[in-house]
Design an enzyme around this catalytic site. Sequence first.
Site, PDB file in Angstrom:
ATOM      1  N   ASP A   1       0.828  -1.201   0.000  1.00 34.10           N
ATOM      2  CA  ASP A   1       0.000   0.000   0.000  1.00 34.10           C
ATOM      3  C   ASP A   1       0.866   1.256   0.000  1.00 34.10           C
ATOM      4  O   ASP A   1       0.555   2.219  -0.691  1.00 34.10           O
ATOM      5  CB  ASP A   1      -1.002   0.013   1.170  1.00 34.10           C
ATOM      6  CG  ASP A   1      -0.341  -0.240   2.511  1.00 34.10           C
ATOM      7  OD1 ASP A   1       0.841  -0.622   2.548  1.00 34.10           O
ATOM      8  OD2 ASP A   1      -1.018  -0.059   3.536  1.00 34.10           O
TER       9      ASP A   1
ATOM     10  N   ASP B   1       7.265   3.982   2.882  1.00 28.61           N
ATOM     11  CA  ASP B   1       7.424   5.126   3.779  1.00 28.61           C
ATOM     12  C   ASP B   1       8.934   5.267   4.072  1.00 28.61           C
ATOM     13  O   ASP B   1       9.664   5.828   3.256  1.00 28.61           O
ATOM     14  CB  ASP B   1       6.579   4.811   5.026  1.00 28.61           C
ATOM     15  CG  ASP B   1       6.308   6.004   5.901  1.00 28.61           C
ATOM     16  OD1 ASP B   1       7.102   6.944   5.879  1.00 28.61           O
ATOM     17  OD2 ASP B   1       5.302   5.997   6.618  1.00 28.61           O
TER      18      ASP B   1
ATOM     19  N   PHE C   1      -0.361  12.315   7.579  1.00 22.45           N
ATOM     20  CA  PHE C   1      -0.869  11.050   8.111  1.00 22.45           C
ATOM     21  C   PHE C   1      -2.054  10.576   7.272  1.00 22.45           C
ATOM     22  O   PHE C   1      -3.177  11.008   7.475  1.00 22.45           O
ATOM     23  CB  PHE C   1      -1.271  11.194   9.580  1.00 22.45           C
ATOM     24  CG  PHE C   1      -1.316   9.872  10.271  1.00 22.45           C
ATOM     25  CD1 PHE C   1      -2.186   8.879   9.843  1.00 22.45           C
ATOM     26  CD2 PHE C   1      -0.460   9.601  11.322  1.00 22.45           C
ATOM     27  CE1 PHE C   1      -2.211   7.638  10.445  1.00 22.45           C
ATOM     28  CE2 PHE C   1      -0.487   8.355  11.946  1.00 22.45           C
ATOM     29  CZ  PHE C   1      -1.365   7.389  11.507  1.00 22.45           C
TER      30      PHE C   1
ATOM     31  N   ASP D   1      -4.221   2.212   7.833  1.00 21.77           N
ATOM     32  CA  ASP D   1      -4.935   2.336   9.099  1.00 21.77           C
ATOM     33  C   ASP D   1      -4.294   3.340  10.044  1.00 21.77           C
ATOM     34  O   ASP D   1      -3.150   3.752   9.873  1.00 21.77           O
ATOM     35  CB  ASP D   1      -4.960   0.981   9.817  1.00 21.77           C
ATOM     36  CG  ASP D   1      -3.604   0.612  10.424  1.00 21.77           C
ATOM     37  OD1 ASP D   1      -2.589   0.692   9.699  1.00 21.77           O
ATOM     38  OD2 ASP D   1      -3.554   0.283  11.613  1.00 21.77           O
TER      39      ASP D   1
HETATM   40  C1  PRP Z   1       2.897  -0.381   6.544  1.00 19.35           C
HETATM   41  C2  PRP Z   1       2.782  -0.559   5.039  1.00 19.35           C
HETATM   42  C3  PRP Z   1       4.152  -1.039   4.662  1.00 19.35           C
HETATM   43  C4  PRP Z   1       5.047  -0.370   5.668  1.00 19.35           C
HETATM   44  C5  PRP Z   1       5.718   0.794   5.020  1.00 19.35           C
HETATM   45  O1  PRP Z   1       2.658  -1.614   7.112  1.00 19.35           O
HETATM   46  O2  PRP Z   1       1.795  -1.477   4.698  1.00 19.35           O
HETATM   47  O3  PRP Z   1       4.254  -2.434   4.769  1.00 19.35           O
HETATM   48  O4  PRP Z   1       4.227   0.050   6.753  1.00 19.35           O
HETATM   49  O5  PRP Z   1       6.527   1.464   5.936  1.00 19.35           O
HETATM   50  P1  PRP Z   1       8.103   1.544   5.826  1.00 19.35           P
HETATM   51  O6  PRP Z   1       8.451   1.885   4.412  1.00 19.35           O
HETATM   52  O7  PRP Z   1       8.428   2.658   6.798  1.00 19.35           O
HETATM   53  O8  PRP Z   1       8.697   0.245   6.265  1.00 19.35           O
HETATM   54  P2  PRP Z   1       2.333  -1.842   8.664  1.00 19.35           P
HETATM   55  O9  PRP Z   1       3.536  -2.415   9.317  1.00 19.35           O
HETATM   56  O10 PRP Z   1       1.731  -0.597   9.230  1.00 19.35           O
HETATM   57  O11 PRP Z   1       1.286  -3.010   8.638  1.00 19.35           O
HETATM   58  P3  PRP Z   1      -0.163  -3.090   7.964  1.00 19.35           P
HETATM   59  O12 PRP Z   1       0.063  -3.253   6.491  1.00 19.35           O
HETATM   60  O13 PRP Z   1      -0.765  -4.300   8.587  1.00 19.35           O
HETATM   61  O14 PRP Z   1      -0.897  -1.814   8.299  1.00 19.35           O
END
Ligand code: PRP
Length: 183
Positions: free
Chosen positions: A104, A107, A156, A163
């Site tokens: 998704d 970051d 955000f 979420d």
């Molecule tokens: C979110 C998103 C990515 C990750 C990106 O997952 O889905 O996997 O963070 O962030 P980064 O580039 O800083 O590593 P999260 O761990 O929040 O889990 P989720 O998909 O279950 O919400």
Amino acid sequence: MSKAFASEDMSKILLTEEEIQKRVKEMAKQLSDDYRDKNPLMIAILRGAVLFFSDLVREMDIHVELNFLAISSYGSGTESTGDVRIQYDMQESIKDRHVIVVEDIIDSGRTITHLKEILEARHPASIAVVALLDKPSRREVEVEGEYVGFTVPNEFVVGYGLDFAGKYRNIKYIGVLKPEIYA
Ligand code: PRP
């Protein structure tokens, strides 16, 4: 018309349902063109990518196989901890397969960097990353997705899989959460 679900918690709507669906169709067309006759294995990274994944694969007009992987880099807060862990792994071999990882958002880049290392060690024919959103201003590790839907500012964002503390994933648009909700 009634107000969009949960819109009272948003300071603004960043991407409407129509904008998202238009871009998803474009990405699906590009992927279908690039992977025709390659029978790619598309892997959704749980949980955030599930809505995007489900829309994306239905817009593709080639045969694909689907699998899932759960990896976590965040707690219930708003910042990456840098602690990336596989919570659910696939049983299926990816050796010599064309793998498309579907996320998704990219970051800090930690999750996708770590994941690519794990998957590359399993000797696929190729790996590409598809991310609906990219937040390059937050990058801590140098990594790019091969296919990116939208570049978003450092705000955000929630909805369409993203979420805050488990909520807002089932929203059809992507909004910016009001600071008082997460402060
Ligand atoms: C979110 C998103 C990515 C990750 C990106 O997952 O889905 O996997 O963070 O962030 P980064 O580039 O800083 O590593 P999260 O761990 O929040 O889990 P989720 O998909 O279950 O919400």
